[in-house]
Each structure stands twice: as structure tokens, then as C-alpha cells.
Design a protein around this motif. Structure first.
Motif, PDB file in Angstrom:
ATOM      1  N   SER A  22      82.902  80.167  20.909  1.00 44.57           N
ATOM      2  CA  SER A  22      83.474  80.895  22.035  1.00 44.57           C
ATOM      3  C   SER A  22      82.356  81.551  22.825  1.00 44.57           C
ATOM      4  N   THR A  29      85.106  90.576  27.450  1.00 44.04           N
ATOM      5  CA  THR A  29      85.406  91.187  26.159  1.00 44.04           C
ATOM      6  C   THR A  29      85.129  90.224  25.016  1.00 44.04           C
ATOM      7  N   GLN A  30      84.582  90.761  23.946  1.00 41.33           N
ATOM      8  CA  GLN A  30      84.314  89.987  22.733  1.00 41.33           C
ATOM      9  C   GLN A  30      85.623  89.479  22.137  1.00 41.33           C
ATOM     10  N   PRO A  31      85.673  88.196  21.742  1.00 44.21           N
ATOM     11  CA  PRO A  31      86.898  87.689  21.110  1.00 44.21           C
ATOM     12  C   PRO A  31      87.053  88.261  19.696  1.00 44.21           C
ATOM     13  N   ASN A  32      88.283  88.509  19.279  1.00 44.82           N
ATOM     14  CA  ASN A  32      88.529  89.098  17.959  1.00 44.82           C
ATOM     15  C   ASN A  32      88.983  88.092  16.919  1.00 44.82           C
ATOM     16  N   THR A  33      89.412  86.926  17.335  1.00 40.52           N
ATOM     17  CA  THR A  33      90.036  85.994  16.403  1.00 40.52           C
ATOM     18  C   THR A  33      89.233  84.712  16.220  1.00 40.52           C
ATOM     19  N   TRP A  37      80.842  83.400  17.849  1.00 44.03           N
ATOM     20  CA  TRP A  37      80.880  83.524  19.299  1.00 44.03           C
ATOM     21  C   TRP A  37      79.474  83.781  19.813  1.00 44.03           C
ATOM     22  N   ARG A  39      77.363  85.616  23.086  1.00 47.45           N
ATOM     23  CA  ARG A  39      77.304  86.415  24.313  1.00 47.45           C
ATOM     24  C   ARG A  39      76.128  85.881  25.134  1.00 47.45           C
ATOM     25  N   LYS A  71      79.864  84.362  11.049  1.00 44.96           N
ATOM     26  CA  LYS A  71      80.424  85.117   9.926  1.00 44.96           C
ATOM     27  C   LYS A  71      79.300  85.629   9.020  1.00 44.96           C
ATOM     28  N   TRP A 114      78.838  91.084  11.823  1.00 42.25           N
ATOM     29  CA  TRP A 114      78.483  89.707  12.155  1.00 42.25           C
ATOM     30  C   TRP A 114      77.033  89.472  11.749  1.00 42.25           C
TER      31      TRP A 114
END
Length: 128
Positions: A22, A29-33, A37, A39, A71, A114
Motif C-alpha cells: 500500500s 493517512t497511514q492504512p490500518n489494515t 505499507w 510512505r 510486520k 512496524w
């Protein structure tokens, strides 16, 4: 080339070529799900006049910063694969008048739950 065109060119190239994670661009906004990801920030660094005459050239330099988040507790392998993908995308590339220099990797480690690795890609462009 304007700053807005520079930004649009780089972001379009990233969207078209960086898959599997992502993407979060500036002021998003940072994805939560998600499991990982990235940036992406475009930082302008310096500008200078590089020629003389009636129509002098100006050189603008900057960095594209990729903050790669994966992760925690799974090792650095996946993050390093993404670093390799970013490096292959940009090393030696010239895209619509923007010249990219070799990327540099910086391992950050634990960052708010993270595992983080950054890639900095220097670039420059010239205009009349």
C-alpha cells in the motif's frame, strides 16, 4: 517543469511501477489494515543557476524518500526485497526530464510497531 509537474511525474511513476504494498503519499493517512505499507515523500533540496546568458538554466535537486514498513518479528527479508524493487526502479533512470541518482538504504528498525527501512533516491531536473 514546475514543482507541481515534478511531483505529479514522480508520483505517477511510483504508482505505475511499485506494486505489492500500500502506498501513502504526502498528506495521506497511514492504512490500518495492511501487512506492509510505504510512505513516499518528495523533498526539494537546492536550486541554482547553472548557465549564463539570456536564457540561463536552473538546476533543482531533491530526494524521493521511501519509508518501508513491514510486520515486526518476521526478519528484514521482505523489507529488503522492497528496497531492491525501489532501487531497480530508479537507478540510472531519467523520466520526463528528471534524472535519478543511485538510491541509498538506511535501516531504522522498530518504529511504532512496524519494522522500518528507508530508501533515499536523489534526483535533479533542469529548466530554462
Amino acid at each position: 517543469m514546475s514543482f507541481a509537474t515534478e511531483k505529479a511525474t514522480i508520483e505517477r511513476y511510483v504508482r505505475d511501477n511499485l506494486t505489492g504494498s500500500s502506498l501513502v503519499f504526502e498528506n495521506m493517512t497511514q492504512p490500518n489494515t495492511v501487512a506492509e505499507w510505504i510512505r513516499v515523500n518528495i523533498l526539494n533540496a537546492d536550486s541554482k543557476q547553472v548557465s549564463l546568458g539570456d536564457n540561463p538554466y536552473y538546476r533543482y535537486t531533491g530526494l524521493v524518500i521511501f519509508q518501508i514498513f513491514t510486520k515486526p518479528s518476521i526478519g528484514s527479508g521482505r523489507a529488503t526485497q522492497v528496497v531492491d524493487q525501489v532501487t531497480a526502479m530508479f537507478r540510472g533512470q531519467r523520466i520526463n526530464g528528471i534524472t535519478f541518482r543511485p538510491p541509498v538504504m538506511d535501516k531504522v528498525g522498530d518504529a511504532g510497531g512496524w519494522y522500518q527501512v528507508n530508501v533515499s533516491v536523489p534526483f535533479f531536473r533542469e529548466e530554462v
